[in-house]
Design an enzyme around this catalytic site. Structure first.
Site, PDB file in Angstrom:
ATOM      1  N   GLU A   1       0.779  -1.297  -0.007  1.00  0.00           N
ATOM      2  CA  GLU A   1      -0.049  -0.113  -0.169  1.00  0.00           C
ATOM      3  C   GLU A   1       0.986   1.363  -0.053  1.00  0.00           C
ATOM      4  OE1 GLU A   1      -0.623  -2.564   1.419  1.00  0.00           O
ATOM      5  OE2 GLU A   1      -2.871  -2.933   0.983  1.00  0.00           O
TER       6      GLU A   1
ATOM      7  N   HIS B   1     -11.608  -5.728   8.357  1.00  0.00           N
ATOM      8  CA  HIS B   1     -12.130  -5.519   7.031  1.00  0.00           C
ATOM      9  C   HIS B   1     -13.376  -4.705   6.811  1.00  0.00           C
ATOM     10  CE1 HIS B   1      -9.010  -8.495   6.661  1.00  0.00           C
ATOM     11  NE2 HIS B   1      -9.045  -8.601   4.885  1.00  0.00           N
TER      12      HIS B   1
END
Ligand SMILES: Cc1ncc(C[n+]2csc(CCOP(=O)(O)OP(=O)(O)O)c2C)c(N)n1
Ligand SMILES: [Mg+2]
Lengths: 336, 330
Positions: free
Chosen positions: A68, A137
């Site tokens: 990321e 998540h």
């Protein structure tokens, strides 16, 4: 208002986002995508980028390592160099691994350079609870970025808004965080809607009154706009008239529309999925009190997620989320 | 010190000496003005590391990109950021490179190709990939040089950045300026490999360690790395070994550094050593170098005067440049 549009095909949120990316890439060579698993054959874990690498090539739809910081860093550099990257962070929670690139770099570089180096990038991310993904998540973390000057923040509630706002985001000269609640991606029945074809953009900072009413204003954004509409429908049967204001963009925030609505109804409930404490609703509530204190018939109510990590068990996850019943209770508290 | 068969031509040697001298003289001026209390700022001296920036500086074109860190004065000067605007920015003036809003840790001067200066250890590395990617997508042969310290090679951004550059064969030169310390920590206490260049092996790119105090050797290694990137052959990790003469930042008591080690490093000061070598081998005359130094000193005098006499930014500047098009208030 999208509900009244019957001329255009009904799309899901995922299809609308895909269409916006397609239109933008067709319009401008400088637009490219990067992120994990976004190229064919899968076209993204939620298939949002389906077909795009075939159409535009893997040099413009760039599948990356699970990295990321490298994704956002590359987007920052390429944006300064004149491109319009659209980076995907697969799930919002993962932004914690690259927040330095998002806040210290994407968010501050225009300012630190005295305006010499704009950073026109978009970070698309999927978010939200309701699918049994558990605590890591499922979160909505828009407040982190709203709190960082320099970043614009968008949370669409309908496919048409998603498409129009994403096109605006891509051609905007600032970094934009674009949040897609995954519960809405492929649920055509509950969240589908008509979407106009082509390059139709929706300006930032213009809230949409999704339902007019006179007794109380429900201010929300994203998926919870639908919960507000459902609440309004339910309360209408009891003679309580709710106005539903969909902010669509949090930075910039269309405070004028919110304040005009609340000064008409004298009551407001702010609703979002993110945890209530220090959520965007706290800011909104504070702004309404600052501007309309003397006019209000009751204190502004906040309805948000529980101040907890997001649990796995279906019943607990459902309790975590703000529900229609919570919004209804908040309205009843102040309409008594 | 004898002639070097691997040395570049005289113009290049003198260009490197010019950059080194500019850095050294600028740094000396900053430190003397800080010590005497004429100016106040957080200052990270690059003294001792001049050869490294000069080593890549002479290989780059104006349209090549450079990314650097808070200890970046040497890199700013090597990429050609003009002295007046640089000094004005260090002093927080409206005439600075960034209108006084970035400061020494955030120098940006796109006309010179100095694109980003970051105060976050390691974070420039992934951003440099973006510049490399832009050049690759545009089909230009622009090269990006990103500078960082030995300490930065332990943070995730370094590893993610090199990995992406390796996979995409980006035209980026990763320059680790290894001054043997990260803040107050010697390299051996933070880094389990002897050479940072070894880390390149994980990322499918060449890794080279060079004596960053040897201008000729550094010039050669940088030249190879820049040429590789320019030819589209991919990235290189260069570890240039050097020494940080004045601690982490101005005012550092340096208790954690070995006094003898520092003394020896300063006695081997690479800038006067290069100067002597240029003279010994007939690449320049004393008059020539003295004139060059006088010219630089005069340019620094001018820049200092310019900066000191420049206004502070208008109060309104607090609120500008946050967004392209949004009004901001308190
Ligand atoms: C992410 C991050 N952590 C910590 C710091 C504080 N800090 C500033 S410089 C520095 C040392 C970095 O050492 P090195 O990379 O070797 O560079 P040098 O200062 O020696 O040039 C530290 C720990 C920081 N700026 N950023
Ligand atoms: Mg160091």
């Amino acid at each position: 208002m999208s509900q009244t549009d019957t001329d255009h095909p009904v799309l899901t949120l995922a299809m609308a986002v895909n269409q916006a990316l397609d239109v933008a890439m067709g319009l401008d060579e400088k637009v490219f995508l990067l992120g994990e698993d976004i190229a064919e054959p899968s076209g993204g874990v939620y298939k949002v980028t389906k077909g795009l690498s075939t159409k535009y090539g893997t040099h413009r739809v760039r599948k990356t390592a699970i990295s990321e910081t490298a994704i956002i860093g590359a987007a920052v550099g390429a944006a300064i160099a004149g491109h319009r990257p659209v980076a995907e962070i697969m799930m919002f929670d993962f932004i914690a691994t690259c927040l330095d690139q998002v806040t210290n770099h994407a968010g501050k570089i225009r300012y630190m350079s005295g305006g010499q180096t704009p950073v026109p990038l978009v970070i698309r991310t999927s978010a939200g609870a309701g699918r049994g993904f558990g605590a890591q998540h499922s979160e909505l973390l828009e407040a982190w970025c709203v709190h960082t000057p320099g970043i614009k923040v968008v949370v669409p509630s309908t496919p048409a808004d998603a498409k129009g706002l994403l096109l605006t985001a891509i051609f905007d000269d600032d970094p934009v965080l674009f949040i897609e609640q995954m519960m809405m991606y492929w649920d055509a029945k509950r969240y589908g809607g008509p979407v106009p074809p082509g390059d139709v953009r929706i300006p930032f900072g213009v809230a949409d009154i999704k339902r007019e009413g006179s007794d109380v204003t429900l201010v929300s954004y994203g998926r919870q706009v639908h919960d507000c509409l459902a609440t309004a429908e339910k309360l209408a049967a009891d003679g309580i008239s709710c106005e539903v204001v969909d902010l669509r963009t949090l930075v910039p925030c269309d405070e004028a529309t919110v304040l005009a609505s609340v000064s008409k109804t004298k009551r407001a409930v702010v609703v979002h999925e993110a945890v209530t404490r220090c959520g965007f609703g706290a800011e909104l509530s504070s702004r309404i009190h600052e501007e309309l204190f003397g006019e209000l018939a009751a204190p502004v109510q906040r309805v948000g997620g529980a101040n907890t990590p997001i649990p796995y068990a279906t019943n607990l996850e459902s309790d975590f989320l703000p529900q229609v019943a919570d919004i209804e209770a908040a309205v009843r508290r102040i309409t008594g | 010190m004898s002639e070097r068969p691997d040395a570049p031509d005289r113009d290049t040697l003198l260009a490197m000496f010019e950059i080194q001298s500019r850095i050294k003289l600028c740094d000396e001026r900053f430190r003397s003005m800080l010590t005497s209390g004429q100016i106040q700022l957080i200052y990270y001296s690059p003294r001792g590391q001049e050869c490294i920036s000069a080593g890549w500086g002479v290989h780059l074109r104006p349209d090549d990109y450079v990314v650097t860190i808070y200890r970046g004065l040497h890199d700013h000067l090597a990429k050609g950021v003009p002295l007046r605007e640089l000094w004005a920015e260090f002093l927080g003036r409206a005439t600075g490179t960034c209108k006084g809003k970035g400061g020494p840790m955030h120098i940006t001067h796109p006309e010179s190709g100095l694109m980003v200066t970051t105060g976050i250890v390691g974070s420039g590395i992934p951003i440099a990939n973006g510049f490399g990617l832009a050049a690759q997508l545009n089909g230009t042969d622009q090269v990006t040089v990103v500078n960082f310290g030995d300490g930065a090679s332990n943070i995730g951004a370094f590893h993610e950045g090199l990995n992406m550059a390796g996979v995409w064969k980006l035209p980026v030169v990763f320059v680790c300026q290894n001054n043997l310390y990260g803040e107050h920590t010697p390299m051996a206490m933070s880094t389990p490999v002897e050479y940072i260049s070894e880390r390149a092996a994980s990322y499918g790119m060449p890794g080279v360690t060079v004596n960053g105090n040897d201008p000729v050797a550094t010039w050669k290694v940088m030249g190879e790395a820049v040429a590789r990137a320019r030819a589209g052959e991919g990235p290189t990790l260069v570890e240039a070994r050097t020494y940080r003469f004045h601690g982490h930042l101005m005012g550092d008591a340096m208790e954690y550094m070995d006094k003898d080690e520092r003394k020896a490093a300063m006695e081997a000061d690479p800038v006067p050593a290069f100067r002597a070598w240029l003279l010994d081998n007939g690449h320049a005359t004393e008059e020539q170098l003295a004139e060059l130094e006088e010219t630089i000193t005069a340019a620094i005098d001018d820049a200092v005067e310019f900066a000191m006499n420049s206004p502070y930014p208008d109060a309104d500047e607090l609120y500008t440049d946050v967004y392209a098009d949004l009004t901001v208030s308190k």
